[in-house]
Every structure is written in C-alpha cells, then in structure tokens.
Design a protein around this motif. Structure first.
Motif, PDB file in Angstrom:
ATOM      1  N   ASP A  87       0.815  -1.135   0.115  1.00 40.46           N
ATOM      2  CA  ASP A  87       0.044   0.064  -0.085  1.00 40.46           C
ATOM      3  C   ASP A  87       0.845   1.180  -0.009  1.00 40.46           C
ATOM      4  O   ASP A  87       0.548   2.442  -0.164  1.00 40.46           O
ATOM      5  N   HIS A  88       2.099   0.997  -0.138  1.00 41.68           N
ATOM      6  CA  HIS A  88       3.092   2.135   0.016  1.00 41.68           C
ATOM      7  C   HIS A  88       3.949   2.233  -1.286  1.00 41.68           C
ATOM      8  O   HIS A  88       4.214   3.226  -1.726  1.00 41.68           O
ATOM      9  N   HIS A 114       0.257  -1.386  13.299  1.00 40.79           N
ATOM     10  CA  HIS A 114       0.057   0.218  13.490  1.00 40.79           C
ATOM     11  C   HIS A 114      -0.120   0.577  14.981  1.00 40.79           C
ATOM     12  O   HIS A 114      -0.830  -0.308  15.843  1.00 40.79           O
ATOM     13  N   ASP A 124       3.956   4.324   8.100  1.00 43.34           N
ATOM     14  CA  ASP A 124       3.298   3.475   9.210  1.00 43.34           C
ATOM     15  C   ASP A 124       4.139   3.189  10.416  1.00 43.34           C
ATOM     16  O   ASP A 124       5.415   2.935  10.150  1.00 43.34           O
ATOM     17  N   HIS A 141      -4.209   7.716   5.597  1.00 37.42           N
ATOM     18  CA  HIS A 141      -4.284   6.381   6.013  1.00 37.42           C
ATOM     19  C   HIS A 141      -4.909   5.768   7.148  1.00 37.42           C
ATOM     20  O   HIS A 141      -4.444   5.046   7.874  1.00 37.42           O
TER      21      HIS A 141
HETATM   22 ZN    ZN Z   1       0.386   1.272   5.302  1.00 40.33          ZN
END
Ligand code: ZN
Ligand code: ZN
Length: 457
Positions: A111-112, A397, A197, A419
């Motif tokens: 996702d990055h 996270h 993150d 995010h």
């Molecule tokens: Zn992420």
C-alpha cells in the motif's frame, strides 16, 4: 534601496490515502523542487478493478488510471506504459514538470510501494538500506510487479538527500517490516514530516519514540491513522515475546504437525520463528516463494519443499536453502512446522493433518484476514480438515491512544491525518486539517489552491 525577498511557499498535496487504509501518496513541492513520499496501491478488493478481474497484466497503468484508482494529474507516469491510450499519454506529457523530482519510500508494504513501477523511470527512488534489500529481493525472486522494475538507491540513517531546495531524511520507526521509516522534509520556509506507518509496541517502540523526539515542533505532520478506523480493532497488539509464547505452546502441546502463517516480509520475526521451531525440535518449512524471498533478504536456516511438491506459484530456490519432501513430513510430522501457501488452500490436503489436533497459528501471514478474497476458501479447507485456528498476530500500527499521545508529543503546528477510514477521529489540541483530494496546503494547513486529481473514493 529597495530589496525584494521572494518567500518560498512550500506546498503539500495528498494524492492518495484519504479515508482509506493504504494507497498513500504525498507530494511536497516548492517552486524549485518536488518530492513524492510513497506511491502506494490501494487494495483492489472493491471498485471497478476488484478481484476477480482486475487490471490486465502489462496494461495495469492504463487500466488503473481509467478506473481512477491512481492520481491522474501530476505528469509523473512512465510515458512508455501509456502508449496504448493516446489521451492519457497526451495528458501526462502536458503535465510534465521540469523541476528536480525524487521519490522517497517509507517502507516496502504494497500500500506504499505497489504503484512505484508506474512512475517515470527517470525519477530517482530513495529508501532505507533494509527497504532497498527487500525491494531487490522481491525483484530477484520473481515477485510480479506491475510496471517497470525498481532501482532503489539506499539512504543511510542520518544521511540527507538534497532535491533542489528541499532536504530529505529517512528516520527509522517501528512497524512490522524491517527498514520502515518516517520522512522529514526540510524546506526553506519550514518542515513537513510524513510518518509512513508506525507503532509504539514493537520492540517497546524504541525507534518510534526516538522519531517522535527528533521531529518535535515540526510545522506540518502528515500521520497515518489506521487504528482510529475502528471502534473495535480487528487485531490486537502482542509483543514479539507473546507471539513466540503462543506458538511455543502449540509446538509443545501438539504431537503432530503444526501449521503457521507468518508474513515473509517481516524478516526479523521470520528469523526468530525459524529459531523457535528449532529449539522445539522442529523445522519450519516455507512455500518456495517465501523461502526464496527470506533467503534473498539474508535470513538463515531457511527450509522449503523439494521440487516434486506441487505448488501453484513455485520459485527457484538458491543453493543454501534446505529442502524437505512431503513424505519426510508425513513420516515425522512432529518434527515440522509448516507454513502453507495462503493462495493454495487445496494443497493443505497433501499434509499429514490430524483432524482435531493439527492447528494453524495465524500470525499475519496470508490469507491476512476476512477482508482478503482468499480468506473464505482457506477457512473452508481448515474446517473440512478439522484444523483449529490459533490467533497470534499483532498489528503493525499504533493503537489509537498511542497515536494521539504521539501527535501531542510532537506538537506540530498543524496535523493532517491520512491512511485511515476515520481521519476525524484524530482529535488533538493543535490545528488539524482533514485532507481532501485536490487541495493544495501550505505548511500551516492553509488551503491555497485546488488542482484536479482523480482518485477512486
Ligand atoms: Zn500502510
Ligand atoms: Zn505498512
């Protein structure tokens, strides 16, 4: 005498990651330079390109742009990948920008980093040493990446990279992948930090706490807010010791085969799990895809299957990787801990499963959870074979209260939450701006313009 000073106004735009978990893209620019922080891919579990279907192999960029799954405006894309759509190619050409531009990657989660292969290959890509090793390992072990292969440039901790009048530093944070960093961008008129993150429970949050201390008083903080998305987080926090304790109990208590699912990009944990299995007289067997990646990342004592094992996504294995046959595992199941391929559920039935005794210890490996398309079929196979699920995951996270404490400690001039599905849940004492696509921000959060970007909502 008249003197005129031209104030440089640094601008920040959020091109991806608003009200979603993932797909983060942050653009910081001055009249003289641009830096792009991450270029992630939103998960395609919903929307026009959801599974099954999805973008066509080799034509992903065109399909993703047509479906508005990527920002269209900034003229950043690889023109060669847009040749089949003259309109998109023309719009990218029209938006080309002569300013020095560089890309910085916070960490190697899809996702990055998933959309980096679509960017103009002339843009330099910087990442931490460990992230660079991982990107190269993914490439070298045949992991499919849409777009062009990446050629990341490693940046040491403490090293700064100049891009025009911007200075960029990658600062380590705790996440669930080696090499994760936040990014500090220093401009002539102030500074902006992007967290990537992070969490404060892995290894006691040692790196993240140092990061928070280092960036105190930054003008603008762009922070992840993943865990504020939920009233009841779908995954808990566990220390690495707690995860090992849960697995150790199964390795001791189950006489036969134990199954496990760990995330192979978390190479540190993978190395510890291999060692833990050894101390319990077991060998941890990975699918060849995971084994190839782990070995390429420098993990030692990696074991995979002998070549006759049927895998739907088998990879060539380096010489140093141990091999076992299914027959050897069947002969002495109590000597093994097996990571099944989460995409290959029917292959579970090859293994010496004992209904009601064999367990699957789930520690963030694939399938990741009910939000993944292959989760349900994997659960059906577990049920059919009588395999109990033991949860041993831990979120990568920051928990909500840790995140709020972090932002208060940093005390930025302004905070911009991304995010996460509920950015408004970041309730803090300093000015907060809920970002919108297209808005152009100054470092104090003032909106100074609106540029059309197209991103799927
Ligand atoms: Zn992420
Ligand atoms: Zn991540």
């Amino acid at each position: 005498m008249n003197t005129t000073t031209t104030a440089t106004e640094t601008r920040v735009q959020i091109l991806g990651g608003i009200e979603v978990i993932g797909g983060s893209v942050v653009l910081v620019s001055t009249p003289n330079a641009r830096v792009i922080l991450d270029f992630g891919m939103r998960d395609l579990n919903t929307g026009l390109l959801q599974t099954p279907g999805g973008p066509r192999r080799g034509h992903e960029l065109v399909d993703l742009l047509r479906a508005a799954e990527l920002p269209v405006s900034p003229g950043l894309y690889d023109p060669a990948q847009l040749a089949s759509d003259p309109q998109l190619a023309a719009s990218t050409r029209a938006n080309r920008d002569a300013r020095p531009t560089a890309v910085f990657l916070s960490h190697a989660h899809i996702d990055h980093e998933g959309a980096l292969g679509f960017l103009d290959p002339s843009l330099p890509l910087y990442a931490s040493e460990e992230t660079t090793v991982m990107l190269n390992a993914l490439r070298d072990t045949g992991e499919y990446r849409p777009g062009h292969p990446l050629a990341p440039i490693a940046v040491d901790t403490g090293e700064t990279i100049r891009v025009g009048d911007l200075t960029v530093e990658l600062i380590p944070v705790d996440h669930d992948i080696p090499g994760a960093c936040g990014v500090l961008v220093t401009a002539p008129d102030g500074s902006v930090v992007y967290t990537g993150d992070l969490n404060f429970h892995r290894d006691g949050g040692m790196r993240s706490h140092a990061f928070a201390e280092r960036i105190r008083g930054v003008d603008l903080l762009v922070t992840e807010t993943t865990m504020l998305s939920f009233d009841h987080p779908p995954i808990t926090t566990r220390s690495e010791a707690e995860i090992e304790e849960i697995l150790a109990a199964e390795l001791t208590g189950v006489p036969g085969l134990v199954l496990m699912s760990a995330y192979p990009r978390d190479a540190e944990r993978a190395q510890r799990l291999i060692a833990l299995a050894r101390t319990h007289g077991r060998e941890l067997v990975w699918p060849s895809r995971d084994a190839a990646l782990l070995a390429a990342m420098g993990v030692s004592d990696v074991t995979s299957w002998a070549s006759e094992r049927a895998e739907s996504d088998s990879r060539p294995l380096a010489a140093g990787i141990n091999r076992v046959t299914v027959a050897a595992v069947a002969a002495e199941p109590g000597h093994y801990l097996v990571q099944p391929d989460g995409h290959d559920a029917p292959a579970l039935a090859d293994l010496p499963i004992v209904s009601g005794s064999t367990v699957w210890v789930h520690s963030q490996g694939e399938p990741l959870g009910p939000f993944m398309p292959d989760w349900e079929v994997f659960q059906l196979w577990l049920q059919k074979l009588g395999i109990a699920v033991i949860e041993a995951g831990s979120t990568g996270h920051a928990l909500g209260h840790d995140l709020l404490a972090f932002v208060e400690h940093v005390a930025p001039g302004c905070v911009l939450p991304i995010h996460g599905k509920r950015p408004e849940a970041l309730t803090v004492s300093m000015p907060r701006v809920l970002p919108r696509y297209g808005d152009v921000y100054l470092l104090d959060g003032t909106v100074v313009g609106h540029e059309l970007v197209s991103v799927a909502s």
